[in-house]
Design a protein around this motif. Structure first.
Motif, PDB file in Angstrom:
ATOM      1  N   ASP A  50       0.664  -1.140  -0.086  1.00 50.45           N
ATOM      2  CA  ASP A  50      -0.029  -0.126   0.028  1.00 50.45           C
ATOM      3  C   ASP A  50       0.975   1.394  -0.088  1.00 50.45           C
ATOM      4  OD1 ASP A  50      -2.370  -1.252  -0.091  1.00 50.45           O
ATOM      5  OD2 ASP A  50      -2.534  -1.702   2.136  1.00 50.45           O
ATOM      6  N   GLY A  51       2.126   1.260  -0.494  1.00 50.61           N
ATOM      7  CA  GLY A  51       3.080   2.338  -0.603  1.00 50.61           C
ATOM      8  C   GLY A  51       3.401   2.873   0.749  1.00 50.61           C
ATOM      9  N   ARG A  52       3.387   2.275   1.800  1.00 48.03           N
ATOM     10  CA  ARG A  52       3.750   2.763   3.303  1.00 48.03           C
ATOM     11  C   ARG A  52       5.110   2.493   3.440  1.00 48.03           C
ATOM     12  NH1 ARG A  52      -1.696   0.295   5.374  1.00 48.03           N
ATOM     13  NH2 ARG A  52      -3.209   1.858   4.366  1.00 48.03           N
ATOM     14  N   MET A  53       6.313   2.126   2.901  1.00 48.34           N
ATOM     15  CA  MET A  53       7.403   1.783   3.106  1.00 48.34           C
ATOM     16  C   MET A  53       8.011   3.004   3.884  1.00 48.34           C
ATOM     17  SD  MET A  53       9.657  -0.462   2.950  1.00 48.34           S
ATOM     18  CE  MET A  53       9.726  -1.765   1.779  1.00 48.34           C
ATOM     19  N   VAL A  54       8.821   2.614   5.059  1.00 49.45           N
ATOM     20  CA  VAL A  54       9.237   3.827   5.754  1.00 49.45           C
ATOM     21  C   VAL A  54      11.071   3.206   5.821  1.00 49.45           C
ATOM     22  CG1 VAL A  54      10.002   4.629   8.182  1.00 49.45           C
ATOM     23  CG2 VAL A  54       7.592   3.666   7.585  1.00 49.45           C
ATOM     24  N   GLY A  55      11.720   4.376   5.068  1.00 47.76           N
ATOM     25  CA  GLY A  55      13.063   4.031   5.339  1.00 47.76           C
ATOM     26  C   GLY A  55      13.750   5.098   3.758  1.00 47.76           C
ATOM     27  N   SER A  56      14.525   4.480   3.240  1.00 46.51           N
ATOM     28  CA  SER A  56      15.095   5.374   2.056  1.00 46.51           C
ATOM     29  C   SER A  56      14.365   5.373   0.892  1.00 46.51           C
ATOM     30  CB  SER A  56      16.633   4.596   1.590  1.00 46.51           C
ATOM     31  OG  SER A  56      16.259   3.493   1.059  1.00 46.51           O
ATOM     32  N   VAL A  57      13.233   4.653   0.572  1.00 44.62           N
ATOM     33  CA  VAL A  57      12.286   4.778  -0.434  1.00 44.62           C
ATOM     34  C   VAL A  57      11.221   5.531  -0.021  1.00 44.62           C
ATOM     35  CG1 VAL A  57      10.998   3.380  -2.124  1.00 44.62           C
ATOM     36  CG2 VAL A  57      13.188   2.432  -1.442  1.00 44.62           C
ATOM     37  N   ARG A  63      -0.034  10.863  -0.507  1.00 49.20           N
ATOM     38  CA  ARG A  63       0.488  11.849  -1.352  1.00 49.20           C
ATOM     39  C   ARG A  63      -0.576  12.421  -2.386  1.00 49.20           C
ATOM     40  NH1 ARG A  63       6.378  11.600  -3.024  1.00 49.20           N
ATOM     41  NH2 ARG A  63       6.164  13.711  -3.258  1.00 49.20           N
ATOM     42  N   PRO A  64      -0.644  13.621  -2.470  1.00 55.78           N
ATOM     43  CA  PRO A  64      -1.697  14.165  -3.520  1.00 55.78           C
ATOM     44  C   PRO A  64      -1.507  13.548  -5.091  1.00 55.78           C
ATOM     45  CG  PRO A  64      -0.607  16.038  -2.527  1.00 55.78           C
ATOM     46  CD  PRO A  64       0.065  14.732  -1.973  1.00 55.78           C
ATOM     47  N   ALA A  65      -2.435  13.083  -5.713  1.00 55.76           N
ATOM     48  CA  ALA A  65      -2.489  12.369  -6.653  1.00 55.76           C
ATOM     49  C   ALA A  65      -1.810  13.303  -7.885  1.00 55.76           C
ATOM     50  CB  ALA A  65      -3.919  12.001  -7.283  1.00 55.76           C
ATOM     51  N   PHE A 105      -2.698   5.406  -5.056  1.00 54.36           N
ATOM     52  CA  PHE A 105      -1.990   5.634  -3.820  1.00 54.36           C
ATOM     53  C   PHE A 105      -2.316   6.871  -3.071  1.00 54.36           C
ATOM     54  CE2 PHE A 105       0.873   2.442  -5.949  1.00 54.36           C
ATOM     55  CZ  PHE A 105       1.004   1.701  -5.106  1.00 54.36           C
ATOM     56  N   ALA A 106      -2.888   7.822  -3.708  1.00 55.14           N
ATOM     57  CA  ALA A 106      -3.328   9.136  -2.945  1.00 55.14           C
ATOM     58  C   ALA A 106      -4.608   8.943  -2.151  1.00 55.14           C
ATOM     59  CB  ALA A 106      -3.551  10.284  -4.097  1.00 55.14           C
ATOM     60  N   ALA A 107      -5.391   7.730  -2.484  1.00 57.35           N
ATOM     61  CA  ALA A 107      -6.438   7.451  -1.656  1.00 57.35           C
ATOM     62  C   ALA A 107      -6.327   6.577  -0.458  1.00 57.35           C
ATOM     63  CB  ALA A 107      -7.571   6.693  -2.543  1.00 57.35           C
ATOM     64  N   ILE A 108      -4.898   6.082  -0.218  1.00 56.54           N
ATOM     65  CA  ILE A 108      -4.523   5.245   0.891  1.00 56.54           C
ATOM     66  C   ILE A 108      -4.230   6.098   1.943  1.00 56.54           C
ATOM     67  CG2 ILE A 108      -2.869   3.702   1.611  1.00 56.54           C
ATOM     68  CD1 ILE A 108      -2.759   2.485  -1.270  1.00 56.54           C
ATOM     69  N   ASP A 109      -4.601   5.885   3.138  1.00 54.51           N
ATOM     70  CA  ASP A 109      -4.286   6.508   4.436  1.00 54.51           C
ATOM     71  C   ASP A 109      -2.703   6.127   4.724  1.00 54.51           C
ATOM     72  OD1 ASP A 109      -3.872   7.790   6.912  1.00 54.51           O
ATOM     73  OD2 ASP A 109      -5.232   6.372   7.805  1.00 54.51           O
ATOM     74  N   PRO A 110      -1.845   7.283   4.721  1.00 56.40           N
ATOM     75  CA  PRO A 110      -0.557   6.583   5.200  1.00 56.40           C
ATOM     76  C   PRO A 110      -0.221   6.347   6.504  1.00 56.40           C
ATOM     77  CG  PRO A 110      -0.730   9.058   5.032  1.00 56.40           C
ATOM     78  CD  PRO A 110      -1.996   8.580   4.515  1.00 56.40           C
ATOM     79  N   ASP A 111      -1.064   6.554   7.223  1.00 51.70           N
ATOM     80  CA  ASP A 111      -0.983   5.871   8.933  1.00 51.70           C
ATOM     81  C   ASP A 111      -1.791   5.003   8.787  1.00 51.70           C
ATOM     82  OD1 ASP A 111       0.694   8.142   9.187  1.00 51.70           O
ATOM     83  OD2 ASP A 111      -1.116   9.663   9.653  1.00 51.70           O
ATOM     84  N   GLY A 112      -2.414   4.213   7.929  1.00 52.38           N
ATOM     85  CA  GLY A 112      -3.007   2.984   8.111  1.00 52.38           C
ATOM     86  C   GLY A 112      -2.448   1.794   9.080  1.00 52.38           C
ATOM     87  N   ASP A 113      -3.321   1.112   9.648  1.00 50.33           N
ATOM     88  CA  ASP A 113      -2.626  -0.016  10.458  1.00 50.33           C
ATOM     89  C   ASP A 113      -2.818  -1.463   9.959  1.00 50.33           C
ATOM     90  OD1 ASP A 113      -1.320  -1.035  12.563  1.00 50.33           O
ATOM     91  OD2 ASP A 113      -3.231  -0.958  14.021  1.00 50.33           O
TER      92      ASP A 113
END
Length: 124
Positions: A50-57, A63-65, A105-113
């Motif tokens: 879901d595009g939520r990787m934390v790190g160098s990527v 993020r806005p579409a 990816f813009a529609a996905i909550d970046p803080d989703g659990d």
């Protein structure tokens, strides 16, 4: 002579009219959620589920579409210099597919659990 031009013009106008309708249909592609999910799965290798990787990527979820789409198109059209492999990956998609991915990816909550399974007791 006028009769000749009228007969010749009718098929030409028909082709132009039909071509315009067909082109409009092609200009507005719609993708099913399954198609977008399948395209987005290719992004998980680097950007995480879901595009939520934390790190160098960079995280791309939430993020806005318009920002994501502009960046993806810049990668595709070799207008972005700070890239590793995104220029090559983006070339594998049409501009419309990149727009659909950006919206996804813009529609996905970046803080989703999604870590509910990680909190469960390990099974032996």
């Amino acid at each position: 002579m006028k009769r000749f031009f009228r007969r010749a013009a009718a098929p030409v106008l028909g082709v132009l009219l039909f071509g315009g309708i067909a082109a409009k249909g092609l200009a507005e592609p719609s993708f099913s959620s399954e198609q977008v999910d399948l395209m987005a799965a290719a992004c998980a290798n680097c950007h995480g589920t879901d595009g939520r990787m934390v790190g160098s990527v960079p995280t791309i979820a939430g993020r806005p579409a318009s920002v994501l789409e502009a960046r993806l198109l810049a990668f595709k059209h070799e207008e972005q210099s700070d890239t590793t492999i995104m220029d090559r990956i983006a070339k594998g998609f049409t501009d419309e597919e990149l727009a659909a991915l950006a919206a996804h990816f813009a529609a996905i909550d970046p803080d989703g659990d999604d870590d509910s399974q990680a909190e469960q007791e390990p099974q032996e």
